[in-house]
Design a protein around this motif. Structure first.
Motif, PDB file in Angstrom:
ATOM      1  N   LYS A   1     -41.030  14.895 -28.659  1.00 61.21           N
ATOM      2  CA  LYS A   1     -40.825  13.870 -29.690  1.00 61.21           C
ATOM      3  C   LYS A   1     -42.080  13.715 -30.538  1.00 61.21           C
ATOM      4  CE  LYS A   1     -39.316   9.060 -30.296  1.00 61.21           C
ATOM      5  NZ  LYS A   1     -38.889   7.818 -29.593  1.00 61.21           N
ATOM      6  N   GLU A   2     -43.253  13.750 -29.908  1.00 62.95           N
ATOM      7  CA  GLU A   2     -44.511  13.647 -30.654  1.00 62.95           C
ATOM      8  C   GLU A   2     -44.683  14.829 -31.591  1.00 62.95           C
ATOM      9  OE1 GLU A   2     -48.054  12.116 -28.363  1.00 62.95           O
ATOM     10  OE2 GLU A   2     -46.768  12.653 -26.681  1.00 62.95           O
ATOM     11  N   ALA A   3     -44.362  16.016 -31.113  1.00 63.34           N
ATOM     12  CA  ALA A   3     -44.485  17.203 -31.955  1.00 63.34           C
ATOM     13  C   ALA A   3     -43.522  17.149 -33.130  1.00 63.34           C
ATOM     14  CB  ALA A   3     -44.237  18.455 -31.124  1.00 63.34           C
ATOM     15  N   LEU A   4     -42.303  16.700 -32.885  1.00 66.70           N
ATOM     16  CA  LEU A   4     -41.328  16.575 -33.975  1.00 66.70           C
ATOM     17  C   LEU A   4     -41.793  15.557 -35.009  1.00 66.70           C
ATOM     18  CD1 LEU A   4     -37.985  16.655 -31.949  1.00 66.70           C
ATOM     19  CD2 LEU A   4     -38.820  18.411 -33.523  1.00 66.70           C
ATOM     20  N   ALA A   5     -42.411  14.470 -34.550  1.00 66.98           N
ATOM     21  CA  ALA A   5     -42.942  13.477 -35.483  1.00 66.98           C
ATOM     22  C   ALA A   5     -44.013  14.094 -36.365  1.00 66.98           C
ATOM     23  CB  ALA A   5     -43.507  12.284 -34.713  1.00 66.98           C
ATOM     24  N   LYS A   6     -44.869  14.925 -35.786  1.00 64.04           N
ATOM     25  CA  LYS A   6     -45.925  15.574 -36.565  1.00 64.04           C
ATOM     26  C   LYS A   6     -45.338  16.562 -37.566  1.00 64.04           C
ATOM     27  CE  LYS A   6     -49.596  14.929 -36.250  1.00 64.04           C
ATOM     28  NZ  LYS A   6     -50.479  14.037 -37.070  1.00 64.04           N
ATOM     29  N   LEU A   7     -44.388  17.370 -37.127  1.00 65.63           N
ATOM     30  CA  LEU A   7     -43.748  18.319 -38.031  1.00 65.63           C
ATOM     31  C   LEU A   7     -43.007  17.606 -39.153  1.00 65.63           C
ATOM     32  CD1 LEU A   7     -42.456  20.866 -35.381  1.00 65.63           C
ATOM     33  CD2 LEU A   7     -43.974  21.425 -37.288  1.00 65.63           C
ATOM     34  N   ARG A   8     -42.370  16.513 -38.841  1.00 64.11           N
ATOM     35  CA  ARG A   8     -41.669  15.702 -39.853  1.00 64.11           C
ATOM     36  C   ARG A   8     -42.661  15.199 -40.899  1.00 64.11           C
ATOM     37  NH1 ARG A   8     -36.980  12.152 -39.361  1.00 64.11           N
ATOM     38  NH2 ARG A   8     -37.106  10.351 -40.790  1.00 64.11           N
ATOM     39  N   SER A   9     -43.810  14.743 -40.431  1.00 66.86           N
ATOM     40  CA  SER A   9     -44.848  14.264 -41.342  1.00 66.86           C
ATOM     41  C   SER A   9     -45.351  15.391 -42.237  1.00 66.86           C
ATOM     42  CB  SER A   9     -46.006  13.676 -40.536  1.00 66.86           C
ATOM     43  OG  SER A   9     -47.129  13.414 -41.349  1.00 66.86           O
ATOM     44  N   TRP A  10     -45.563  16.561 -41.658  1.00 66.41           N
ATOM     45  CA  TRP A  10     -46.046  17.696 -42.446  1.00 66.41           C
ATOM     46  C   TRP A  10     -45.020  18.118 -43.491  1.00 66.41           C
ATOM     47  CZ3 TRP A  10     -48.387  21.236 -38.039  1.00 66.41           C
ATOM     48  CH2 TRP A  10     -49.555  20.625 -37.558  1.00 66.41           C
ATOM     49  N   TYR A  11     -43.744  18.046 -43.133  1.00 61.00           N
ATOM     50  CA  TYR A  11     -42.710  18.394 -44.100  1.00 61.00           C
ATOM     51  C   TYR A  11     -42.701  17.379 -45.244  1.00 61.00           C
ATOM     52  CZ  TYR A  11     -38.165  19.309 -46.182  1.00 61.00           C
ATOM     53  OH  TYR A  11     -37.163  19.582 -47.079  1.00 61.00           O
ATOM     54  N   GLU A  12     -42.784  16.098 -44.910  1.00 57.21           N
ATOM     55  CA  GLU A  12     -42.779  15.049 -45.933  1.00 57.21           C
ATOM     56  C   GLU A  12     -43.951  15.192 -46.892  1.00 57.21           C
ATOM     57  OE1 GLU A  12     -42.872  11.530 -43.595  1.00 57.21           O
ATOM     58  OE2 GLU A  12     -40.688  11.424 -43.309  1.00 57.21           O
ATOM     59  N   LYS A  13     -45.079  15.642 -46.386  1.00 60.45           N
ATOM     60  CA  LYS A  13     -46.276  15.770 -47.209  1.00 60.45           C
ATOM     61  C   LYS A  13     -46.348  17.090 -47.978  1.00 60.45           C
ATOM     62  CE  LYS A  13     -48.978  12.774 -44.143  1.00 60.45           C
ATOM     63  NZ  LYS A  13     -50.071  12.690 -43.141  1.00 60.45           N
ATOM     64  N   GLY A  14     -45.332  17.930 -47.807  1.00 60.55           N
ATOM     65  CA  GLY A  14     -45.283  19.173 -48.571  1.00 60.55           C
ATOM     66  C   GLY A  14     -46.104  20.296 -47.999  1.00 60.55           C
ATOM     67  N   TYR A  15     -46.514  20.184 -46.732  1.00 60.11           N
ATOM     68  CA  TYR A  15     -47.325  21.242 -46.124  1.00 60.11           C
ATOM     69  C   TYR A  15     -46.490  22.460 -45.749  1.00 60.11           C
ATOM     70  CZ  TYR A  15     -50.649  17.358 -45.364  1.00 60.11           C
ATOM     71  OH  TYR A  15     -51.480  16.277 -45.504  1.00 60.11           O
ATOM     72  N   LEU A  16     -45.176  22.246 -45.581  1.00 62.47           N
ATOM     73  CA  LEU A  16     -44.286  23.312 -45.142  1.00 62.47           C
ATOM     74  C   LEU A  16     -43.376  23.778 -46.267  1.00 62.47           C
ATOM     75  CD1 LEU A  16     -43.074  21.757 -41.749  1.00 62.47           C
ATOM     76  CD2 LEU A  16     -45.126  23.126 -42.164  1.00 62.47           C
ATOM     77  N   ASP A  17     -43.102  25.053 -46.296  1.00 59.46           N
ATOM     78  CA  ASP A  17     -42.107  25.607 -47.200  1.00 59.46           C
ATOM     79  C   ASP A  17     -40.761  24.953 -46.886  1.00 59.46           C
ATOM     80  OD1 ASP A  17     -40.267  27.219 -48.555  1.00 59.46           O
ATOM     81  OD2 ASP A  17     -40.395  28.820 -47.057  1.00 59.46           O
ATOM     82  N   PRO A  18     -40.070  24.373 -47.872  1.00 57.89           N
ATOM     83  CA  PRO A  18     -38.800  23.690 -47.604  1.00 57.89           C
ATOM     84  C   PRO A  18     -37.745  24.564 -46.948  1.00 57.89           C
ATOM     85  CG  PRO A  18     -39.601  23.150 -49.788  1.00 57.89           C
ATOM     86  CD  PRO A  18     -40.485  24.251 -49.275  1.00 57.89           C
TER      87      PRO A  18
END
Length: 554
Positions: A284-301
């Motif tokens: 759950k903690e890892a998913l929260a971090k990945l979710r944050s990175w996606y929201e901030k545009g760090y990840l290719d959509p």
């Protein structure tokens, strides 16, 4: 990395990297698997049986291997070499390719048809191999190999199993060991982190050592125009999880690992029982971090729709600054970055530490398969003698007759006094099993040794000299070995796994993806855990732990 000590990489990477009974007392007239009762006793002299003994098996081979000189899997220089060097004549009751499950199908037909079983059977460690292994053991025709191993395994072979006792569990039943482990390099797909070194310098950034520091670096890579083109067109991290969360590179295993878990792995809990990694709090903690990175545009959509090779194209095109991957990533595909972006470079670094103060990653399997021995086999020690030699050859033991390779002029040639591998002529690929056994840490230790600037110590090191770009990443991997998180479940699919795990995995993938993309709240993870448990997960957990206890695991 070079033949035969090359990494068993993913298909794409492997293509680039390589451009790479049955042991009867003699060949008597007894029935297959009987050991030839009319033959004189054979004596092992200096590592060779005299007179030669016969070892029968089921012959599974790669259909893509290109033979020379009118040879075949049934008749080739490797089989001749084994007979000459060891006094062992390998014979196959039948042969068929590994591809398209042809070998597995033939094994099942042989079992269902009550055909004579060979003296030796090799079984791979994958899910399908686990299934046939259970059927073979249930025939009651294969022996507990404990005594054979203790009496005849070489010191080097014993040392591997002493350091990795968990490798016995795959073929262990009720306190008995039914399979001699065929060991492998478990770090061939284990990750280090690669960052755009030129971007770090341009933006005056320090190398990150923690997840938080990495996040700051990715933020700069996205928002501070690292390529200087005046456009906001760069990403922080390349991910490609189309097939699963634990791909060979561009993966999420190290992200979950930073929070102490690995999706789809069975992990040893504080109480000593096995627990499913995907439903642990760390997930759950890892998913929260990945979710944050996606929201901030760090990840290719589109990261969830791409496989690793496709994800890496954003890196090699100069649009993404971070990617995880094994020590062979600088050999493929990262060199394309320099071709596409002059002056660019990638810097390999250790994985970032999570909140607990250390990194983590999805550890690979040190077990490639196991060898079973028929109870009727008159000279079962012949298999161990064979495996001892294969281990020696895989490690290119210094001072041995296999330090340079198997056969000069076939799998290696001498140039300027040094052996050079011939990668398309692999003797270990035309013999029983699947390549040579390996000391699990041998390759990363070799790469780290060469990274220090030291001279090659033996033929194994010499084979890695050519892979200079992998030396430093290999040395980093060596420093990370203790942070690998292992999948403790080595058994065949349990009854409930067979009927429900596919649906549970599908649910898991959908929920994880929706959480990261913001289509479901983070609390959807808690709902997923509850549903996973009630939909078969609790029963699977019980069955996994029943296996764990029966296998004698601690």
């Amino acid at each position: 990395m070079g033949s035969p000590n090359q990494p068993r990489a993913g298909k794409a990477a492997l293509a680039v990297l390589l451009t790479a009974g049955l042991l009867t007392a003699c060949s008597g007239t007894g029935e297959p698997g009987s050991g030839g009762d009319t033959a004189p006793a054979s004596v092992l002299k200096g590592g060779r049986f005299d007179p030669p003994v016969t070892m029968t098996s089921w012959g599974c081979y790669s259909a893509t291997y290109k033979y020379k000189e009118n040879q075949s899997f049934e008749q080739n220089v490797g089989l001749d070499w084994v007979k000459e060097k060891l006094g062992i004549q390998i014979q196959y009751l039948w042969t068929t390719p590994w591809e398209n499950d042809a070998c597995l199908t033939k094994m099942r037909l042989s079992l269902s048809g009550n055909e004579p079983l060979p003296d030796v059977v090799y079984v791979s460690v994958d899910a399908k191999g686990r299934s046939i292994l259970a059927d073979l053991i249930e025939t009651g025709q294969f022996m507990d190999i404990g005594e054979v191993f203790e009496k005849h395994a070489s010191p080097a072979y014993k040392e591997i199993l002493k350091a990795h006792p968990e490798l016995w569990a795959f073929a262990a039943r009720d306190g008995k060991r039914y399979g001699i482990p065929h060991t492998a390099d478990p770090y061939v797909n284990s990750p280090v982190l690669y960052l755009r070194e030129d971007w770090l310098k341009t933006l005056n950034l320090k190398t990150p050592g923690t997840i938080d520091e990495l996040e700051a670096v990715m933020d700069a890579f996205v928002n501070k125009d690292p390529d200087g083109n005046g456009k906001k067109d760069t990403y922080g991290l390349a991910l490609g999880v189309k097939n699963n969360w634990l791909e060979g590179f561009a993966s999420t295993g190290w992200i979950f690992g930073a929070y102490g878990t690995v999706p789809t792995y069975w992990l040893k809990g504080a109480d000593g029982s096995l627990q499913y990694g995907s439903v642990q709090p760390g997930a759950k903690e890892a998913l929260a971090k990945l979710r944050s990175w996606y929201e901030k545009g760090y990840l290719d959509p589109e990261f969830a729709m791409k496989d690793p090779a496709k994800a890496s194209e954003l890196v090699t095109a100069g649009r993404t600054g971070v990617i995880d991957g094994p020590y062979w990533l600088p050999i493929w595909p990262l060199p394309d970055l320099k071709k596409n972006v002059p002056g660019s470079s990638m810097l390999p670094v250790m994985l970032p530490a999570g909140p607990g103060g250390k990194p983590g990653f999805n550890g690979g399997d040190s077990l490639l398969g196991v060898y079973l021995i028929n109870k009727k086999y008159k000279t079962p020690e012949a298999l161990q003698v064979y495996l001892n030699k294969m281990l020696q050859a895989g490690g290119k033991e210094k001072g041995s007759d296999v330090e340079n390779g198997f056969i000069e002029g076939y799998d290696y040639k001498m140039e300027n006094g040094a052996p050079v591998a011939v990668p398309d002529q692999r003797v270990d690929q035309i013999l029983l099993g699947n390549g040579t056994p390996m000391i699990p840490e041998r390759n990363v230790n070799s790469l780290a040794h060469l990274a220090s600037g030291a001279a090659p110590r033996d033929g194994f090191d010499q084979g890695n000299v050519a892979y200079k770009d992998a030396h430093v990443p290999g040395s980093i991997m060596q420093k990370q070995l203790s942070f690998g998180i292992q999948n403790e479940f080595k058994g065949a699919s349990t009854p409930t796994m067979s009927t429900k795990m596919e649906a549970l995995r599908k649910m898991e993938n959908e929920v994880f993806t929706k959480i990261i993309y913001g289509k479901e709240p983070l609390t959807a993870f808690d709902d997923f855990v509850a549903k996973w448990k009630s939909s078969g997960g609790d029963q699977i957990t019980k069955e996994v732990n029943d296996w764990y206890q029966a296998a004698g695991s601690k």
